[in-house]
Design an enzyme around this catalytic site. Structure first.
Site, short mmCIF file in Angstrom:
data_model
loop_
_atom_site.label_atom_id
_atom_site.label_comp_id
_atom_site.label_asym_id
_atom_site.label_seq_id
_atom_site.Cartn_x
_atom_site.Cartn_y
_atom_site.Cartn_z
N SER A 1 1.02 -0.26 7.74
CA SER A 1 1.93 -1.36 7.43
C SER A 1 3.38 -0.87 7.40
O SER A 1 4.28 -1.53 7.90
CB SER A 1 1.58 -1.98 6.08
OG SER A 1 2.56 -2.90 5.68
N GLY A 2 3.59 0.29 6.82
CA GLY A 2 4.93 0.87 6.80
C GLY A 2 5.43 1.14 8.21
O GLY A 2 6.57 0.80 8.56
N TRP B 1 4.43 -0.37 10.89
CA TRP B 1 4.60 -1.67 11.53
C TRP B 1 6.00 -2.24 11.23
O TRP B 1 6.60 -2.87 12.08
CB TRP B 1 3.52 -2.63 11.05
CG TRP B 1 3.64 -4.01 11.60
CD1 TRP B 1 3.21 -4.45 12.83
CD2 TRP B 1 4.24 -5.14 10.97
NE1 TRP B 1 3.51 -5.78 12.98
CE2 TRP B 1 4.14 -6.23 11.86
CE3 TRP B 1 4.85 -5.35 9.74
CZ2 TRP B 1 4.63 -7.49 11.55
CZ3 TRP B 1 5.34 -6.61 9.43
CH2 TRP B 1 5.21 -7.66 10.34
N HIS B 2 6.50 -1.98 10.03
CA HIS B 2 7.82 -2.49 9.65
C HIS B 2 8.95 -1.77 10.38
O HIS B 2 10.04 -2.30 10.51
CB HIS B 2 8.03 -2.40 8.13
CG HIS B 2 7.36 -3.51 7.40
ND1 HIS B 2 6.05 -3.44 6.99
CD2 HIS B 2 7.80 -4.73 7.02
CE1 HIS B 2 5.73 -4.57 6.37
NE2 HIS B 2 6.77 -5.37 6.39
N GLY B 3 8.68 -0.57 10.84
CA GLY B 3 9.71 0.17 11.58
C GLY B 3 9.31 1.63 11.71
O GLY B 3 8.62 2.17 10.86
#
Length: 188
Positions: A122-123, A125-127
């Protein structure tokens, strides 16, 4: 629209004033907390406002979208926070990452590893910056703490204490989400 224009945009101005106009080493503790609290409100009202606008526009066209934010800042623990925050993303992560990895139908250790991996992803995915990876690892770690002991222990504390503690943990995590340089985020 009011959440975005009246609240998020004004919070953004305050947060930017703290993050961009001050040297992190020179920030006082109250000013640092002002910065992260205003950023926490900005990010919530931005995302929640956009979601509400999408829900309303869809409704006008005859579609029903589910609520995407359910008062996340009154969560009693990090698990509860992720049930309330960006519900569509949380559901997607559970359905397409956590469950295919085995979810919680495997050994406890593997369950904890799966939780942590999902939030590392998820981290990412955010950048593709380290600050997002740290943010994901941070949340994954606190989810593991919840499963290991915190949810049971926290039942002995007043509800408002749990809400306050969760809020502080989430606000600290926003530091890593906002500040790209890990050394500066740690200093903050």
């Amino acid at each position: 629209l009011a959440k975005k224009v009246l609240i998020a945009n004004n919070m953004s101005g305050l947060a930017d004033a703290v993050f961009y106009l001050h040297e992190i080493r020179e920030l006082s503790m109250p000013m640092a907390w002002l910065g992260i609290l205003t950023y926490g409100m900005q990010i919530y009202f931005d995302f929640s406002g956009y979601s509400d606008m999408a829900i309303g526009l869809a409704k006008m066209m005859g579609f029903d979208f589910l609520e995407n934010f359910n008062k996340p800042y009154i969560a009693k623990n990090i698990t509860d926070f992720w049930r309330r925050w960006h519900i569509s993303l949380s559901t997607w992560m559970r359905e397409y990452l956590y469950i295919p990895l085995g979810g919680n139908r495997i050994s406890p250790i593997r369950t904890y590893v799966n939780l942590w991996l999902v939030f590392l992803i998820s981290g990412f995915w955010h950048g593709a910056n380290w600050n997002f990876i740290v943010w994901g690892a941070f949340h994954g770690l606190f989810l593991i703490f919840d499963k290991l002991f915190w949810i049971k222990i926290s039942q002995n504390f007043p509800k408002y204490f749990n809400i306050f503690l969760t809020f502080v943990i989430v606000m600290v995590s926003w530091v890593f989400f906002r500040i790209e340089n890990i050394a500066e985020a740690s200093m903050y």
